[in-house]
Design a protein around this motif. Structure first.
Motif, PDB file in Angstrom:
ATOM      1  N   LYS A  89       0.828  -1.204   0.000  1.00  0.00           N
ATOM      2  CA  LYS A  89       0.000   0.000   0.000  1.00  0.00           C
ATOM      3  C   LYS A  89       0.868   1.262   0.000  1.00  0.00           C
ATOM      4  O   LYS A  89       2.054   1.216   0.291  1.00  0.00           O
ATOM      5  N   LEU A  90       0.208   2.371  -0.303  1.00  0.00           N
ATOM      6  CA  LEU A  90       0.905   3.641  -0.409  1.00  0.00           C
ATOM      7  C   LEU A  90       1.458   4.090   0.939  1.00  0.00           C
ATOM      8  O   LEU A  90       0.749   4.119   1.943  1.00  0.00           O
ATOM      9  N   LEU A  91       2.733   4.475   0.909  1.00  0.00           N
ATOM     10  CA  LEU A  91       3.405   5.033   2.064  1.00  0.00           C
ATOM     11  C   LEU A  91       4.006   6.370   1.629  1.00  0.00           C
ATOM     12  O   LEU A  91       4.696   6.449   0.609  1.00  0.00           O
ATOM     13  N   ILE A  92       3.746   7.426   2.379  1.00  0.00           N
ATOM     14  CA  ILE A  92       4.163   8.775   1.968  1.00  0.00           C
ATOM     15  C   ILE A  92       5.300   9.258   2.846  1.00  0.00           C
ATOM     16  O   ILE A  92       5.162   9.364   4.074  1.00  0.00           O
ATOM     17  N   ALA A 149       7.220  10.368  10.839  1.00  0.00           N
ATOM     18  CA  ALA A 149       7.499   9.076  10.207  1.00  0.00           C
ATOM     19  C   ALA A 149       6.606   8.957   8.976  1.00  0.00           C
ATOM     20  O   ALA A 149       5.608   9.687   8.844  1.00  0.00           O
ATOM     21  N   PRO A 150       6.943   8.077   8.034  1.00  0.00           N
ATOM     22  CA  PRO A 150       6.131   7.915   6.825  1.00  0.00           C
ATOM     23  C   PRO A 150       4.659   7.694   7.147  1.00  0.00           C
ATOM     24  O   PRO A 150       4.308   7.034   8.150  1.00  0.00           O
ATOM     25  N   LEU A 151       3.786   8.250   6.287  1.00  0.00           N
ATOM     26  CA  LEU A 151       2.347   8.242   6.532  1.00  0.00           C
ATOM     27  C   LEU A 151       1.635   7.235   5.636  1.00  0.00           C
ATOM     28  O   LEU A 151       1.958   7.118   4.443  1.00  0.00           O
ATOM     29  N   LEU A 188      -3.819  15.263   0.926  1.00  0.00           N
ATOM     30  CA  LEU A 188      -2.900  15.517   2.025  1.00  0.00           C
ATOM     31  C   LEU A 188      -2.513  16.990   1.936  1.00  0.00           C
ATOM     32  O   LEU A 188      -2.033  17.446   0.901  1.00  0.00           O
ATOM     33  N   LYS A 189      -2.766  17.728   3.027  1.00  0.00           N
ATOM     34  CA  LYS A 189      -2.362  19.135   3.061  1.00  0.00           C
ATOM     35  C   LYS A 189      -1.230  19.285   4.058  1.00  0.00           C
ATOM     36  O   LYS A 189      -1.274  18.719   5.160  1.00  0.00           O
ATOM     37  N   VAL A 190      -0.196  20.057   3.666  1.00  0.00           N
ATOM     38  CA  VAL A 190       0.965  20.214   4.530  1.00  0.00           C
ATOM     39  C   VAL A 190       1.431  21.662   4.537  1.00  0.00           C
ATOM     40  O   VAL A 190       1.204  22.417   3.591  1.00  0.00           O
ATOM     41  N   ILE A 191       2.108  22.018   5.625  1.00  0.00           N
ATOM     42  CA  ILE A 191       2.751  23.327   5.737  1.00  0.00           C
ATOM     43  C   ILE A 191       3.951  23.163   6.655  1.00  0.00           C
ATOM     44  O   ILE A 191       3.935  22.320   7.569  1.00  0.00           O
ATOM     45  N   THR A 192       5.003  23.933   6.424  1.00  0.00           N
ATOM     46  CA  THR A 192       6.191  23.860   7.273  1.00  0.00           C
ATOM     47  C   THR A 192       6.262  25.074   8.202  1.00  0.00           C
ATOM     48  O   THR A 192       5.825  26.165   7.853  1.00  0.00           O
TER      49      THR A 192
END
Length: 646
Positions: free
Chosen positions: A573-576, A605-607, A616-620
């Motif tokens: 399965k997909l791991l991000i 850790a990988p998602l 998937l929304k991300v911000i740093t």
């Protein structure tokens, strides 16, 4: 009454303290790009006085330097900046003293300098005015970011740290290329680009003036080149995928530089110690020339050709070579071609003082040559056994034409195929192989590999960057080493980065694509290899982003955005996986369509995305401050990437 007086004094004291805090908060750390050869900080400082005096040994020779300092120091500070000759008294009273060595000092060469900042003032010493100019650039970089402003900035302490710097370039060829054919840039835009690059000690502007999409330089003996060849259709969207238009559609997009424009740009560059390398593409990438003068083609029906506007289906890159649907080449078997090029290079050589002319030579599709009876006859007559040898025959004749005008030739690394013309220099773009081969043949080489120096590539993930077919992140660009393994370093003249503009429509986006990656190239061709350090470089890049904010120059913030890697977990399965180029950033994310901040889950850790999650929304963040852009990554996009993996 006494209480009132005391309170007034206290209020004034607090106000003064707050003002001082605001002033001193704008002092800049030492962050110079490219990194100097030697730098010693003594811990003291010098404050610019409200009346800045520049002492110079030669007002004529150093005028570009004093002009730069007068504008750059005078505008943001609002201070008076004057220039005077060096004398016993005037030299002592000067804020900044420029000195030219009576006897050249090694190893400064023609572009090196020594910069001394003490609590009493500033001295820049060099062998030549170019060195003074680069010393002035470093001087400005020692000052607060507000010094880059084009308007007066109040309440800034214009302090410089006390330092001793000795600096000189690793290579004499330090270039940036701007393609003005795919999209036309006004003369003022070109000058702005040259000004920006000179601030980072680039000294070579490679001007890509002709291609399939436009001929941009006036050739008075060939007026159709600008009457017809300089204009195409006004299209907006993704270049290369535009829909075709009727043959009679108005062709109003584009433009060209008159010879007077060219002279003005050359002088503008000269005042910044930048040479200009003109490029005239041949024999491929020449549709604008062929459409203007079809008699230089091998192919019947060329008189119906139009300048390309980025329509789909123009060329295909296959395993067996380039396949063209339209013949965009000049004909090596046609004497009209050489008469045409003789006229072109006569005028180009007369305009440009630089010793080299770039003759292109890349991506020449042989599709129509293979169908041409004239080419077949040429091969028989000249005993040529391949179409690469046909191109080599062409290049050798062109080299003779250019040499006859008193100029040297440089071309893309395809000019090696079929035999390299005597005296021709090689610009290696298809990786490093062409450069290595060029040095083994004892020809001069300029390294410009796509791997590190193609500024048209995406700088981050394609979900947020303007889409192009490849990615080049800043940390990869910083790995550029102009001398590849197995190359003969004696023939490496330097390196450069290239900005092709198929997807670049204006100066603001050109700036975005150039900076900060051009910082990496600048440091690679100026700074000694042993002094390069990614962690220290990245810190300096962030400091220079603040300078660009003050200067209103655009740059890409992509180093603050994460990269996304799709992998398979134990069940397939997909791991991000996510990672940032900058080490001290935290990544926060959401799968529920909401906008994450630092109170959301932090990536550690990988998602594995939830079963029904769509995005998937991300911000740093750095600490409590958001620093990256909000990125929306469709889970389906990552799933496709996973499926396309071998």
């Amino acid at each position: 009454m006494l209480f009132v007086i005391v309170m007034k004094k206290l209020t004034l004291l607090i106000a003064a303290s707050l003002w001082a805090a605001g002033v001193f908060a704008q002092q800049a750390p030492i962050a110079i790009i490219p990194q100097p050869v030697q730098l010693t900080a003594s811990g003291g400082s010098f404050t610019l006085p409200s009346s800045i005096r520049i002492a110079t040994p030669d007002a004529v020779k150093t005028k570009p330097v004093t002009d730069f300092l007068q504008k750059r120091l005078g505008t943001p500070t609002g201070y008076a900046v004057t220039t005077q000759g060096i004398g016993v008294k005037t030299g002592e009273l000067a804020t900044i003293v420029l000195r030219l060595n009576a006897k050249k000092a090694a190893p400064l060469g023609n572009e090196g300098y020594q910069l001394s900042v003490t609590p009493q003032g500033v001295t820049i010493t060099a062998n030549e005015p170019a060195g003074l100019f680069y010393g002035a650039q470093t001087l400005v970089q020692l000052m607060p970011p507000a010094i880059e402003s084009n308007v007066a900035v109040p309440n800034v302490a214009w302090l410089l740290p006390a330092v001793e710097i000795t600096d000189y370039p690793r290579y004499a060829w330090r270039g940036l290329m701007l393609d003005v054919s795919r999209h036309f840039f006004k003369k003022e835009d070109v000058e702005a680009y040259i000004d920006q690059m000179s601030r980072y000690k680039f000294n070579l502007f490679h001007w890509h003036l002709t291609d399939d999409e436009g001929w941009r330089i006036e050739i008075k003996s060939l007026p159709n080149l600008t009457k017809k060849g300089a204009y195409n259709l006004d299209k907006t969207g993704e270049f290369g995928n535009f829909s075709p238009e009727p043959a009679d559609a108005p062709r109003t997009a584009g433009g060209f530089y008159t010879q007077e424009d060219i002279k003005e740009v050359i002088q503008y560059a000269k005042d910044r110690f930048v040479n200009i390398l003109p490029e005239i593409e041949a024999p491929g990438h020449s549709l604008a020339a062929v459409a203007s003068y079809p008699e230089i083609s091998c192919t019947p029906g060329a008189d119906k050709y139009q300048v390309r506007s980025g329509e789909t289906g123009f060329m295909e890159w296959t395993d067996s070579g380039i396949v063209a649907t339209i013949d965009n080449t000049m004909c090596p078997a046609n004497e009209n071609t050489y008469k045409f090029l003789d006229k072109v290079f006569t005028e180009v050589a007369a305009l440009f003082p630089f010793e080299y002319i770039h003759i292109g030579g890349d991506e020449c599709a042989k599709t129509f040559w293979k169908k041409s009876e004239a080419i077949t006859a040429l091969m028989k007559k000249e005993h040529l056994t391949s179409y690469e040898e046909v191109q080599s025959y062409f290049e050798k004749r062109v080299v003779k034409i250019v040499n006859a005008k008193g100029k040297k030739v440089i071309g893309w690394d395809e000019i090696l195929e079929g035999g390299l013309a005597p005296g021709a220099a090689v610009m290696s773009w298809r990786g490093e192989k062409g450069g290595v081969e060029g040095t083994r043949l004892k020809h001069d080489v300029v390294m410009s590999p796509t791997t590190y120096g193609y500024l048209d590539y995406m700088q981050g993930d394609e979900v947020i960057e303007p889409h192009v077919y490849a990615t080049l992140r800043l940390n990869k660009a910083y790995q550029f080493e102009p001398v590849p393994d197995s190359a003969d370093a004696a023939y490496i003249r330097g390196g450069q980065a290239n900005l092709w503009t198929e997807q670049v429509y204006n100066l603001r986006h050109a700036e975005y694509m150039t900076w900060p990656r051009a910082f990496a190239i600048s440091e690679s061709v100026w700074t000694p290899k042993a002094l390069k350090n990614w962690d220290l470089f990245e810190t300096r890049v962030e400091a220079h982003m603040k300078r660009f904010d003050s200067a209103n120059v655009k740059y890409a913030p992509s180093i603050f955005d994460p990269s996304f890697t799709a992998k398979k977990d134990a069940d397939g399965k997909l791991l991000i996986e996510m990672a940032t180029e900058v080490k001290d950033l935290d990544i926060y994310y959401s799968f529920d369509n909401s906008f994450p901040d630092r109170f959301y889950p932090k990536y550690t850790a990988p998602l594995v995305p939830p079963k029904d999650a769509k995005v998937l929304k991300v911000i740093t963040y750095r600490g409590t401050q958001p620093i990256g852009r909000m990125i929306t990554m469709p889970v389906a996009t990552l799933q496709k990437r996973l499926e396309h993996q071998p």
